[in-house]
Design a protein around this motif. Structure first.
Motif, mmCIF file in Angstrom:
data_model
loop_
_atom_site.group_PDB
_atom_site.id
_atom_site.type_symbol
_atom_site.label_atom_id
_atom_site.label_comp_id
_atom_site.label_asym_id
_atom_site.label_seq_id
_atom_site.Cartn_x
_atom_site.Cartn_y
_atom_site.Cartn_z
ATOM 1 N N ASP A 1 -101.401 -17.835 39.503
ATOM 2 C CA ASP A 1 -102.405 -17.208 40.178
ATOM 3 C C ASP A 1 -103.226 -18.563 41.034
ATOM 4 O OD1 ASP A 1 -103.653 -14.793 37.958
ATOM 5 O OD2 ASP A 1 -101.947 -14.836 39.331
ATOM 6 N N ASP A 2 -103.843 -18.426 42.165
ATOM 7 C CA ASP A 2 -104.215 -19.526 43.039
ATOM 8 C C ASP A 2 -105.513 -19.612 42.437
ATOM 9 O OD1 ASP A 2 -104.529 -21.136 45.191
ATOM 10 O OD2 ASP A 2 -104.801 -19.758 46.702
ATOM 11 N N PRO A 3 -105.712 -20.940 41.782
ATOM 12 C CA PRO A 3 -107.182 -21.007 41.144
ATOM 13 C C PRO A 3 -108.082 -21.730 42.166
ATOM 14 C CG PRO A 3 -105.714 -23.016 40.538
ATOM 15 C CD PRO A 3 -105.001 -21.608 41.135
ATOM 16 N N LEU A 4 -109.457 -21.662 41.931
ATOM 17 C CA LEU A 4 -110.223 -22.090 42.668
ATOM 18 C C LEU A 4 -110.387 -23.794 42.472
ATOM 19 C CD1 LEU A 4 -113.310 -19.705 42.799
ATOM 20 C CD2 LEU A 4 -111.765 -19.924 44.597
ATOM 21 N N VAL A 5 -110.489 -24.682 43.255
ATOM 22 C CA VAL A 5 -110.584 -26.043 43.038
ATOM 23 C C VAL A 5 -111.346 -26.707 43.985
ATOM 24 C CG1 VAL A 5 -108.329 -26.302 42.035
ATOM 25 C CG2 VAL A 5 -108.462 -26.522 44.630
ATOM 26 N N GLN A 6 -112.006 -27.942 43.804
ATOM 27 C CA GLN A 6 -112.734 -28.610 44.509
ATOM 28 C C GLN A 6 -112.145 -30.264 44.727
ATOM 29 O OE1 GLN A 6 -116.762 -29.919 43.673
ATOM 30 N NE2 GLN A 6 -117.481 -29.970 45.643
ATOM 31 N N TYR A 7 -111.938 -30.539 45.955
ATOM 32 C CA TYR A 7 -111.168 -31.790 46.072
ATOM 33 C C TYR A 7 -112.289 -32.669 46.464
ATOM 34 C CZ TYR A 7 -106.327 -30.265 46.232
ATOM 35 O OH TYR A 7 -105.128 -29.933 45.975
ATOM 36 N N CYS B 1 -119.329 -44.758 55.052
ATOM 37 C CA CYS B 1 -118.828 -43.297 54.649
ATOM 38 C C CYS B 1 -117.989 -43.745 53.429
ATOM 39 C CB CYS B 1 -117.952 -43.067 55.766
ATOM 40 S SG CYS B 1 -117.142 -41.320 55.577
ATOM 41 N N THR B 2 -118.521 -43.291 52.236
ATOM 42 C CA THR B 2 -117.941 -43.359 51.018
ATOM 43 C C THR B 2 -117.101 -42.357 50.339
ATOM 44 O OG1 THR B 2 -119.897 -42.721 50.041
ATOM 45 C CG2 THR B 2 -119.965 -45.371 50.487
ATOM 46 N N ALA B 3 -117.316 -41.341 50.611
ATOM 47 C CA ALA B 3 -116.594 -40.188 49.874
ATOM 48 C C ALA B 3 -116.723 -38.896 50.767
ATOM 49 C CB ALA B 3 -117.239 -39.806 48.515
ATOM 50 N N LEU B 4 -115.759 -37.888 50.472
ATOM 51 C CA LEU B 4 -115.844 -36.634 50.804
ATOM 52 C C LEU B 4 -115.637 -35.613 49.764
ATOM 53 C CD1 LEU B 4 -113.246 -34.775 51.594
ATOM 54 C CD2 LEU B 4 -113.203 -36.414 53.465
ATOM 55 N N ALA B 5 -116.202 -34.360 49.859
ATOM 56 C CA ALA B 5 -116.031 -33.347 48.815
ATOM 57 C C ALA B 5 -115.760 -32.164 49.746
ATOM 58 C CB ALA B 5 -116.929 -33.281 47.933
ATOM 59 N N THR B 6 -114.801 -31.227 49.365
ATOM 60 C CA THR B 6 -114.710 -30.071 49.905
ATOM 61 C C THR B 6 -115.741 -28.967 48.942
ATOM 62 O OG1 THR B 6 -112.805 -29.230 48.283
ATOM 63 C CG2 THR B 6 -112.306 -30.243 50.651
ATOM 64 N N ALA B 7 -115.965 -27.721 49.688
ATOM 65 C CA ALA B 7 -116.486 -26.574 48.927
ATOM 66 C C ALA B 7 -115.329 -26.189 48.093
ATOM 67 C CB ALA B 7 -117.183 -25.541 49.932
ATOM 68 N N PRO B 8 -115.612 -25.593 46.899
ATOM 69 C CA PRO B 8 -114.338 -25.105 46.146
ATOM 70 C C PRO B 8 -113.935 -23.711 46.781
ATOM 71 C CG PRO B 8 -116.468 -25.241 44.826
ATOM 72 C CD PRO B 8 -116.870 -25.617 46.319
ATOM 73 N N GLY B 9 -112.623 -23.818 46.836
ATOM 74 C CA GLY B 9 -111.753 -22.639 47.495
ATOM 75 C C GLY B 9 -110.460 -22.752 46.908
ATOM 76 N N PRO B 10 -109.449 -21.675 47.479
ATOM 77 C CA PRO B 10 -108.165 -21.493 46.974
ATOM 78 C C PRO B 10 -107.131 -22.894 47.005
ATOM 79 C CG PRO B 10 -108.985 -20.014 48.259
ATOM 80 C CD PRO B 10 -109.714 -20.946 48.467
ATOM 81 N N ARG B 11 -106.478 -23.315 45.854
ATOM 82 C CA ARG B 11 -105.703 -24.444 45.812
ATOM 83 C C ARG B 11 -104.839 -24.400 46.884
ATOM 84 N NH1 ARG B 11 -102.989 -25.805 40.394
ATOM 85 N NH2 ARG B 11 -102.015 -23.901 40.887
#
Length: 167
Positions: free
Chosen positions: A46-52, A143-153
């Motif tokens: 199943d498509d898990p929620l992930v944060q990158y 600019c040091t980092a970025l993060a996504t909102a959690p979403g489908p992998r």
């Protein structure tokens, strides 16, 4: 989840085990009251929620020479900012952070070789209309980092094809 629908991990799903120690399937209880429960089997396909999270690797070397802990803090700042910013308008963020599912958070930390690569990833995410936060460290204005909102992998992974896991 609304309407009294609650997800509960099975007793055997221990949060501190690593992903390769977990069984390939997990069960959840979908309860609609004290006496009526349905057992559903979900497999790991199943498509898990992930944060990158993406951090700049070059900050560890000359001319910056940042300690690893400081770089980790940048990724944490970006991750918290993304979850906080999108918490009310994105139901996937809410589901990712639910207390009962909190032990099932999946996060991938990747490394970008430099700021230009980090900016390219941010552009790609913007074009794909994927919610994200680019962290700018002050007072240096780096600019040091970025993060996504959690979403489908399956949706998020296409934006990070050339980046390696941070090691």
């Amino acid at each position: 989840m609304s309407g009294g629908l609650r997800l509960r991990p099975c007793a055997w799903l221990v949060p501190w085990t690593t992903c390769w120690q977990r069984p390939r399937t997990k069960c959840i209880n979908l309860s609609r009251g004290a006496h009526n429960s349905i057992r559903v089997k979900m497999n790991s396909d199943d498509d898990p929620l992930v944060q990158y999270i993406v951090v700049r690797r070059d900050l560890l070397h000359e001319p910056y020479n940042w300690p690893v802990g400081a770089l980790i803090a940048q990724g944490v700042h970006a991750a918290v900012a993304a979850v906080w910013r999108f918490r009310d308008r994105n139901p996937l963020v809410q589901r990712y952070c639910e207390q009962e599912d909190g032990t099932q958070m999946r996060t991938l930390v990747l490394e970008a070789p430099n700021e230009a690569t980090l900016q390219e990833v941010a552009q790609k995410l913007t074009q794909a209309q994927i919610e994200h936060v680019t962290w700018i460290e002050q007072p240096e204005a780096l600019c040091t980092a970025l993060a996504t909102a959690p979403g489908p992998r399956s949706r998020l992974r296409t934006c990070f094809p050339k980046l390696r896991l941070f090691r």
